[in-house]
Design a protein around this motif. Structure first.
Motif, PDB file in Angstrom:
ATOM      1  N   MET A   1     -22.540  10.213  11.293  1.00 12.39           N
ATOM      2  CA  MET A   1     -23.071  10.278  12.647  1.00 12.39           C
ATOM      3  C   MET A   1     -22.577  11.560  13.317  1.00 12.39           C
ATOM      4  N   VAL A   2     -23.455  12.214  14.017  1.00 11.51           N
ATOM      5  CA  VAL A   2     -23.125  13.458  14.709  1.00 11.51           C
ATOM      6  C   VAL A   2     -22.954  13.166  16.195  1.00 11.51           C
ATOM      7  N   LYS A   3     -21.866  13.679  16.755  1.00 12.22           N
ATOM      8  CA  LYS A   3     -21.596  13.522  18.187  1.00 12.22           C
ATOM      9  C   LYS A   3     -21.345  14.896  18.791  1.00 12.22           C
ATOM     10  N   VAL A   4     -21.770  15.062  20.025  1.00 13.40           N
ATOM     11  CA  VAL A   4     -21.483  16.286  20.772  1.00 13.40           C
ATOM     12  C   VAL A   4     -20.517  15.920  21.883  1.00 13.40           C
ATOM     13  N   LYS A   5     -19.421  16.651  21.955  1.00 11.86           N
ATOM     14  CA  LYS A   5     -18.424  16.402  22.990  1.00 11.86           C
ATOM     15  C   LYS A   5     -18.154  17.678  23.755  1.00 11.86           C
ATOM     16  N   LEU A   6     -17.747  17.518  24.977  1.00 16.28           N
ATOM     17  CA  LEU A   6     -17.389  18.654  25.814  1.00 16.28           C
ATOM     18  C   LEU A   6     -16.009  19.159  25.407  1.00 16.28           C
ATOM     19  N   ASN A   7     -15.868  20.461  25.295  1.00 20.48           N
ATOM     20  CA  ASN A   7     -14.562  21.085  25.052  1.00 20.48           C
ATOM     21  C   ASN A   7     -13.878  21.146  26.418  1.00 20.48           C
ATOM     22  N   ARG A   8     -13.004  20.194  26.656  1.00 24.67           N
ATOM     23  CA  ARG A   8     -12.416  20.012  27.990  1.00 24.67           C
ATOM     24  C   ARG A   8     -11.689  21.255  28.504  1.00 24.67           C
ATOM     25  N   HIS A  38     -16.497  11.071  33.129  1.00 27.37           N
ATOM     26  CA  HIS A  38     -16.555  10.351  31.855  1.00 27.37           C
ATOM     27  C   HIS A  38     -16.861  11.311  30.706  1.00 27.37           C
ATOM     28  N   ILE A  39     -17.724  12.281  30.956  1.00 24.14           N
ATOM     29  CA  ILE A  39     -18.062  13.285  29.942  1.00 24.14           C
ATOM     30  C   ILE A  39     -16.831  14.146  29.646  1.00 24.14           C
ATOM     31  N   ILE A  40     -16.179  14.619  30.695  1.00 20.77           N
ATOM     32  CA  ILE A  40     -15.012  15.499  30.546  1.00 20.77           C
ATOM     33  C   ILE A  40     -13.889  14.796  29.791  1.00 20.77           C
ATOM     34  N   ASN A  41     -13.682  13.526  30.072  1.00 22.98           N
ATOM     35  CA  ASN A  41     -12.599  12.776  29.443  1.00 22.98           C
ATOM     36  C   ASN A  41     -12.968  12.175  28.092  1.00 22.98           C
ATOM     37  N   GLY A  42     -14.184  12.458  27.615  1.00 28.58           N
ATOM     38  CA  GLY A  42     -14.597  12.016  26.287  1.00 28.58           C
ATOM     39  C   GLY A  42     -14.993  10.566  26.171  1.00 28.58           C
ATOM     40  N   ARG A  43     -15.169   9.891  27.297  1.00 25.52           N
ATOM     41  CA  ARG A  43     -15.582   8.489  27.259  1.00 25.52           C
ATOM     42  C   ARG A  43     -17.081   8.336  27.035  1.00 25.52           C
ATOM     43  N   ARG A  44     -17.836   9.398  27.315  1.00 30.59           N
ATOM     44  CA  ARG A  44     -19.291   9.408  27.093  1.00 30.59           C
ATOM     45  C   ARG A  44     -19.674  10.740  26.495  1.00 30.59           C
ATOM     46  N   GLU A  45     -20.777  10.750  25.785  1.00 28.25           N
ATOM     47  CA  GLU A  45     -21.312  11.999  25.249  1.00 28.25           C
ATOM     48  C   GLU A  45     -22.285  12.601  26.261  1.00 28.25           C
ATOM     49  N   PRO A  46     -22.285  13.917  26.386  1.00 22.95           N
ATOM     50  CA  PRO A  46     -23.249  14.548  27.288  1.00 22.95           C
ATOM     51  C   PRO A  46     -24.646  14.519  26.674  1.00 22.95           C
ATOM     52  N   SER A  47     -25.614  14.101  27.461  1.00 27.02           N
ATOM     53  CA  SER A  47     -26.996  14.079  26.991  1.00 27.02           C
ATOM     54  C   SER A  47     -27.498  15.514  26.838  1.00 27.02           C
ATOM     55  N   PRO A  48     -28.596  15.711  26.106  1.00 29.39           N
ATOM     56  CA  PRO A  48     -29.166  17.057  26.012  1.00 29.39           C
ATOM     57  C   PRO A  48     -29.510  17.648  27.376  1.00 29.39           C
ATOM     58  N   VAL A  49     -29.976  16.832  28.286  1.00 31.85           N
ATOM     59  CA  VAL A  49     -30.310  17.314  29.631  1.00 31.85           C
ATOM     60  C   VAL A  49     -29.048  17.782  30.354  1.00 31.85           C
ATOM     61  N   LEU A  50     -27.998  16.992  30.283  1.00 27.66           N
ATOM     62  CA  LEU A  50     -26.752  17.363  30.942  1.00 27.66           C
ATOM     63  C   LEU A  50     -26.163  18.628  30.318  1.00 27.66           C
ATOM     64  N   ARG A  51     -26.208  18.728  28.997  1.00 31.55           N
ATOM     65  CA  ARG A  51     -25.713  19.941  28.334  1.00 31.55           C
ATOM     66  C   ARG A  51     -26.474  21.169  28.814  1.00 31.55           C
ATOM     67  N   ARG A  52     -27.791  21.051  28.891  1.00 34.39           N
ATOM     68  CA  ARG A  52     -28.614  22.176  29.348  1.00 34.39           C
ATOM     69  C   ARG A  52     -28.271  22.570  30.774  1.00 34.39           C
ATOM     70  N   LEU A  53     -28.100  21.599  31.653  1.00 38.03           N
ATOM     71  CA  LEU A  53     -27.775  21.887  33.054  1.00 38.03           C
ATOM     72  C   LEU A  53     -26.401  22.539  33.189  1.00 38.03           C
ATOM     73  N   ILE A  54     -25.440  22.065  32.431  1.00 38.38           N
ATOM     74  CA  ILE A  54     -24.111  22.681  32.454  1.00 38.38           C
ATOM     75  C   ILE A  54     -24.208  24.131  32.001  1.00 38.38           C
TER      76      ILE A  54
END
Length: 80
Positions: A1-8, A38-54
């Protein structure tokens, strides 16, 4: 499984350089501060939309600067 996480660490440096707080960025991208937290702390994965906006709001940075791809629990770096 592939996951994308934010590099805090990279993310916090990026928003600091833009003189933004997490709350400021959350408001700019249209997400709640708690969801972004939640994204920053790794409790949730950022959606493609959120990644694009960031990436749009932190345009000096690339996907590989701010995000890490994990496959089966280990980090994977993409090659250009």
């Amino acid at each position: 499984m592939v996951k994308v996480k934010l590099n805090r660490v990279a993310f916090e440096i990026a928003i600091s350089r833009k003189n933004l707080s997490q709350r400021d960025l959350a408001e700019k991208i249209g997400f709640s501060r708690s969801h972004l937290s939640h994204i920053i702390n790794g409790r949730r994965e950022p959606s493609p939309v959120l990644r694009r906006l960031i990436l749009e709001h932190l345009s000096e940075y690339t996907f590989d600067d701010l995000f890490v791809i994990e496959e089966n629990g280990s980090n994977v770096r993409t090659e250009d």
